[in-house]
Structures are given as C-alpha cells and as structure tokens.
Design a protein around this motif. Structure first.
Motif, PDB file in Angstrom:
ATOM      1  N   ALA A 111     -41.642  29.837  19.249  1.00 32.00           N
ATOM      2  CA  ALA A 111     -40.369  29.960  18.530  1.00 32.00           C
ATOM      3  C   ALA A 111     -39.837  28.594  18.109  1.00 32.00           C
ATOM      4  N   ILE A 112     -40.696  27.789  17.518  1.00 35.01           N
ATOM      5  CA  ILE A 112     -40.310  26.467  17.037  1.00 35.01           C
ATOM      6  C   ILE A 112     -40.113  26.538  15.525  1.00 35.01           C
ATOM      7  N   GLY A 113     -38.866  26.479  15.086  1.00 33.45           N
ATOM      8  CA  GLY A 113     -38.551  26.546  13.671  1.00 33.45           C
ATOM      9  C   GLY A 113     -38.592  27.950  13.107  1.00 33.45           C
ATOM     10  N   THR A 114     -38.838  28.958  13.950  1.00 28.00           N
ATOM     11  CA  THR A 114     -38.973  30.347  13.508  1.00 28.00           C
ATOM     12  C   THR A 114     -38.778  31.260  14.712  1.00 28.00           C
ATOM     13  N   PRO A 115     -38.321  32.479  14.500  1.00 28.44           N
ATOM     14  CA  PRO A 115     -38.279  33.425  15.622  1.00 28.44           C
ATOM     15  C   PRO A 115     -39.687  33.697  16.150  1.00 28.44           C
ATOM     16  N   PRO A 116     -39.835  34.047  17.408  1.00 29.70           N
ATOM     17  CA  PRO A 116     -41.169  34.337  17.942  1.00 29.70           C
ATOM     18  C   PRO A 116     -41.753  35.579  17.278  1.00 29.70           C
ATOM     19  N   ASN A 117     -43.070  35.533  17.038  1.00 22.17           N
ATOM     20  CA  ASN A 117     -43.725  36.669  16.392  1.00 22.17           C
ATOM     21  C   ASN A 117     -45.183  36.695  16.831  1.00 22.17           C
ATOM     22  N   PRO A 118     -45.493  37.490  17.861  1.00 24.95           N
ATOM     23  CA  PRO A 118     -46.857  37.472  18.404  1.00 24.95           C
ATOM     24  C   PRO A 118     -47.915  37.943  17.408  1.00 24.95           C
ATOM     25  N   ILE A 119     -47.551  38.880  16.521  1.00 25.86           N
ATOM     26  CA  ILE A 119     -48.540  39.372  15.559  1.00 25.86           C
ATOM     27  C   ILE A 119     -48.863  38.290  14.527  1.00 25.86           C
ATOM     28  N   GLU A 120     -47.832  37.600  14.012  1.00 23.58           N
ATOM     29  CA  GLU A 120     -48.076  36.507  13.076  1.00 23.58           C
ATOM     30  C   GLU A 120     -48.865  35.386  13.754  1.00 23.58           C
ATOM     31  N   ALA A 121     -48.502  35.071  14.993  1.00 25.66           N
ATOM     32  CA  ALA A 121     -49.223  34.037  15.734  1.00 25.66           C
ATOM     33  C   ALA A 121     -50.702  34.407  15.859  1.00 25.66           C
ATOM     34  N   ALA A 122     -50.964  35.648  16.212  1.00 27.10           N
ATOM     35  CA  ALA A 122     -52.347  36.093  16.378  1.00 27.10           C
ATOM     36  C   ALA A 122     -53.074  36.103  15.038  1.00 27.10           C
ATOM     37  N   LYS A 123     -52.379  36.497  13.963  1.00 29.50           N
ATOM     38  CA  LYS A 123     -53.007  36.501  12.634  1.00 29.50           C
ATOM     39  C   LYS A 123     -53.500  35.107  12.271  1.00 29.50           C
ATOM     40  N   TRP A 124     -52.639  34.106  12.439  1.00 26.97           N
ATOM     41  CA  TRP A 124     -53.023  32.749  12.047  1.00 26.97           C
ATOM     42  C   TRP A 124     -54.109  32.207  12.966  1.00 26.97           C
ATOM     43  N   TYR A 125     -54.081  32.611  14.227  1.00 24.42           N
ATOM     44  CA  TYR A 125     -55.165  32.194  15.119  1.00 24.42           C
ATOM     45  C   TYR A 125     -56.484  32.811  14.685  1.00 24.42           C
ATOM     46  N   VAL A 126     -56.470  34.099  14.341  1.00 25.80           N
ATOM     47  CA  VAL A 126     -57.697  34.779  13.906  1.00 25.80           C
ATOM     48  C   VAL A 126     -58.264  34.083  12.670  1.00 25.80           C
ATOM     49  N   LEU A 127     -57.399  33.744  11.719  1.00 27.06           N
ATOM     50  CA  LEU A 127     -57.860  33.078  10.503  1.00 27.06           C
ATOM     51  C   LEU A 127     -58.471  31.711  10.799  1.00 27.06           C
ATOM     52  N   SER A 128     -57.808  30.927  11.664  1.00 25.99           N
ATOM     53  CA  SER A 128     -58.344  29.603  11.982  1.00 25.99           C
ATOM     54  C   SER A 128     -59.614  29.700  12.810  1.00 25.99           C
ATOM     55  N   ARG A 129     -59.692  30.691  13.685  1.00 23.49           N
ATOM     56  CA  ARG A 129     -60.912  30.869  14.488  1.00 23.49           C
ATOM     57  C   ARG A 129     -62.080  31.275  13.604  1.00 23.49           C
ATOM     58  N   ARG A 130     -61.830  32.148  12.635  1.00 21.51           N
ATOM     59  CA  ARG A 130     -62.887  32.545  11.708  1.00 21.51           C
ATOM     60  C   ARG A 130     -63.430  31.346  10.930  1.00 21.51           C
ATOM     61  N   ALA A 131     -62.547  30.382  10.679  1.00 21.92           N
ATOM     62  CA  ALA A 131     -62.963  29.186   9.940  1.00 21.92           C
ATOM     63  C   ALA A 131     -63.651  28.162  10.839  1.00 21.92           C
ATOM     64  N   GLY A 132     -63.743  28.454  12.135  1.00 23.05           N
ATOM     65  CA  GLY A 132     -64.484  27.584  13.041  1.00 23.05           C
ATOM     66  C   GLY A 132     -63.658  26.663  13.901  1.00 23.05           C
ATOM     67  N   LEU A 133     -62.325  26.821  13.899  1.00 23.67           N
ATOM     68  CA  LEU A 133     -61.468  25.953  14.708  1.00 23.67           C
ATOM     69  C   LEU A 133     -61.164  26.637  16.034  1.00 23.67           C
ATOM     70  N   ALA A 134     -61.807  26.185  17.089  1.00 19.31           N
ATOM     71  CA  ALA A 134     -61.614  26.785  18.412  1.00 19.31           C
ATOM     72  C   ALA A 134     -60.350  26.242  19.056  1.00 19.31           C
ATOM     73  N   ASP A 135     -59.682  27.073  19.852  1.00 19.67           N
ATOM     74  CA  ASP A 135     -58.483  26.662  20.576  1.00 19.67           C
ATOM     75  C   ASP A 135     -58.355  27.544  21.813  1.00 19.67           C
ATOM     76  N   PRO A 136     -58.764  27.041  22.979  1.00 17.73           N
ATOM     77  CA  PRO A 136     -58.740  27.873  24.192  1.00 17.73           C
ATOM     78  C   PRO A 136     -57.360  28.434  24.522  1.00 17.73           C
ATOM     79  N   SER A 137     -56.303  27.662  24.295  1.00 14.05           N
ATOM     80  CA  SER A 137     -54.964  28.153  24.645  1.00 14.05           C
ATOM     81  C   SER A 137     -54.573  29.326  23.757  1.00 14.05           C
ATOM     82  N   LEU A 138     -54.926  29.273  22.466  1.00 12.14           N
ATOM     83  CA  LEU A 138     -54.633  30.398  21.588  1.00 12.14           C
ATOM     84  C   LEU A 138     -55.519  31.596  21.911  1.00 12.14           C
ATOM     85  N   GLU A 139     -56.738  31.352  22.347  1.00 15.63           N
ATOM     86  CA  GLU A 139     -57.610  32.453  22.755  1.00 15.63           C
ATOM     87  C   GLU A 139     -57.016  33.183  23.956  1.00 15.63           C
ATOM     88  N   ASP A 140     -56.477  32.415  24.918  1.00 16.53           N
ATOM     89  CA  ASP A 140     -55.832  33.035  26.080  1.00 16.53           C
ATOM     90  C   ASP A 140     -54.630  33.864  25.644  1.00 16.53           C
TER      91      ASP A 140
END
Length: 360
Positions: free
Chosen positions: A308-337
């Motif tokens: 919730a930094i600069g925006t209200p919390p939104n788990p679905i939007e957060a997960a969407k952007w993580y999925v997109l970045s992961r598909r592009a090859g950017l790994a992030d263990p904390s976002l995976e958790d």
C-alpha cells in the motif's frame, strides 16, 4: 534534418550505487530507509534501453488542462520575417517531393555543397522516391562530412562503425563522431560521450563525457538526459547546484517516454532520492513504465500494491504484475511467497488479468 540517437556501446559503471544491481527487497514498509531498489537481472547496457511501443501518455506535475480553463493565455510573440536564402531542395524534401528535391540538390552536390550532398545521401539511404542505394549514400555522406556538415559526419561515422556501404573503420568513425559532436549535433554528442566512457573506464571517463551529455541533454536527447541525471546523482566533486538538478533531468527523460527513466524516477520518488519522497507520484511513474512493458517496473509495482505504497492495497493487481514479470524471466522469491499465500480465486483472477494485459 533531425537524426534519431543510435545506441552504440554497452556500458556499466562498476561501483556506483545508483547503477548497482541489487536484489529486490523482501520487505517494503514505508518506514524503511530504501523502500524499493533496482532489479538484479538488468544486463550491462548504455544509458538507454528499448523504449515501449505503446502510448506516451504520462503523469504531469505541471498545470493541468482544467486549471487552464478560463485563464487567458499570453499572446504568442510575432514571427520574425525570414530574410535568409530559401533552399528549394530542402523545401521540396520537407513537402515529400523527393524526386524534385533530388533534381534541385544534385547540381549543387556535384559542385561541393555539403548541405545538398547530405540531402542526396539521406534520400538514397532511405530510398525516398528512388531505389535505396546504401553505397552511393555513403559516398555522398562522406563528401558532405569532408565539407563539415555535422549531420553528415554523424551518419557517416555510424556507417563506418557498422561497415554499411563502406569498409569498417573505427578510427575514422571516432574522428567523425568527435567532429560532429564538437559541431553541436545532439545525437553525435551522446554517442561521442559513450565512446569517451568506453575508452576511459571509471570516473575519469564519466567526467570527460559529462559536458557532451549535458549539451545533448539540453537539445532534448532523452538518452543524454537520463545520463546527466545519473551522473549528477553519483559523481563526486560536482557543484551542489548540479546535484540538485538530478531529479529534474530524470523527469525530463521520463516525460520523453524513456521507460528506464520512468522506472528510476519512480524509485527515486518512493525512496526520496534527489528530493523529498512522494509515494503517489512514484507509484504513477512505476505504473506508467509497467504498462509500457518495463519488466523491472512491473516487479516493483507488485511490491507497492502489496505494501500500500502510493496506492490502496490490491492483492490481485500485485499478483498480476508479479505474474507478468515472472513470465518475462524476473525471479523474486518474496513475491513468489506472496503469490502462493493468496487465495486460489485471487490467483485465478490475477492470471486472467495478466493474460488480458496489453502494453499501453
């Protein structure tokens, strides 16, 4: 005629904190000293990366259109009468009459007019109204470069570097790139600065290159504006007034649609680099870069939605952007958790949103 900047060299500043690639933070509370950081998968590159192909709509921190409604704008200054010589060849070229431009320029080019020679070379190099002829274009660029035309020197230097239409000759290419830069061609200024950095590793090369980056930045080359911002923020022994302008130069590059500058400006605003923190504007710039396809920005945006930094919390939007970045090859263990910890229906909604994503 304007010639766009060309990326020439790979560049990595070893030891400079702003350029250092570090792993994404696992905790992004607003009270932390550094809320978000640079990604850890970016390859060594120039100050430029590929720009998004989508819209260049961007946040504004100036006066909006609604603020202007009802306010009388100042009158435009009267145009001055042009009393100089009229170049009929260039006039025809600008109106799209390329064969007419060629007919009018060729006699002058044969008599040694550098401007006419450059025009002939440009028409031939692009195949405008005539068959594309790189070899003859190189010949005329070379003649115009010998005559001191800055645009021709820049284009001829590129052809010499790439061996396009002429034998590859780095020494001659560097000479013409330097001359074009010294003559004030903004794209040449940027590329000559890159050459200086490559030939003089470390802080010495950066300081030697800085004046060329600055001149190019003043003429609107976004690559140079980004370089100036980074160097103002990291180089030692610079005047304080220059250091204070680092964020402004980053903002100029970001407004020009340079996605890496949009990413870095968002990070700077969230972390308070080069000025006060502004979480909302930082979020807006990162979202703009993410929508343009910048993978690192997509990763950072996920963190902002979670915390919730600069925006209200939104788990679905957060997960969407993580999925997109992961598909592009950017790994992030904390976002995976985080992703594995949300509900199944939220994961499904995020994947559906990611599948529908299109660069804007």
């Amino acid at each position: 005629m304007p010639i766009p900047p060309i990326r020439l060299l790979k560049y990595l500043l070893a030891g400079a904190a702003t350029f250092a690639a570090v792993a994404p933070n696992t905790s992004l509370a607003q009270s932390t000293e550094s809320v978000i950081s640079q990604p850890n998968t970016a390859p060594a590159s120039t100050f430029r990366t590929d720009r998004p192909s989508g819209s260049t709509v961007k946040p504004s921190d100036g006066v909006g259109v609604y603020d202007r409604m009802g306010a009388k704008l100042p009158d435009l200054p009267p145009e001055k009468d042009y009393k100089g010589p009229i170049d009929e060849a260039y006039g025809a070229y600008q109106r799209g009459y390329y064969l007419t431009a060629m007919d009018k320029a060729l006699p002058r080019a044969q008599l040694g007019d550098p401007a006419a020679q450059t025009l002939i070379a440009e028409i031939l190099s692009q195949g405008l109204g005539v068959k594309k002829d790189v070899k003859n274009a190189a010949f005329w660029y070379g003649k115009a470069a010998e005559g001191g035309d800055a645009a021709a020197m820049f284009k001829y230097a590129l052809m010499l570097m790439e061996g396009e239409g002429v034998p590859r000759d780095k020494a001659k290419a560097d000479e013409y790139m330097r001359k074009a830069a010294e003559a004030g061609n903004p794209s040449a200024e940027f590329n000559w600065a890159q050459i200086v950095v490559a030939d003089n590793p470390g802080e010495k090369g950066l300081k030697l290159a800085l004046p060329f980056y600055e001149k190019s930045a003043e003429q609107g080359i976004a690559d140079s504006q980004y370089a100036v911002a980074q160097l103002y923020a990291t180089l030692k022994d610079l005047p304080e007034e220059k250091k204070q302008l680092a964020r402004e130069w980053m903002a100029r590059a970001a407004r020009a649609g340079f996605d890496t500058a949009q990413l870095d400006l968002g990070i700077w605003l969230v972390n308070g680099i080069g000025g006060p923190k502004d979480y909302v504007k930082g979020f807006e710039w990162l979202r703009l870069a993410a929508n343009g396809g910048n993978v690192a920005a997509q990763n950072k945006l996920a963190h902002l939605y979670i915390n919730a930094i600069g925006t209200p919390p939104n788990p679905i939007e957060a997960a969407k952007w993580y999925v997109l970045s992961r598909r592009a090859g950017l790994a992030d263990p904390s976002l995976e958790d985080f992703y594995l910890g949300i509900e199944d229906d939220q994961q499904k909604a995020a994947i559906e949103a990611a599948n529908k994503f299109r660069r804007r």
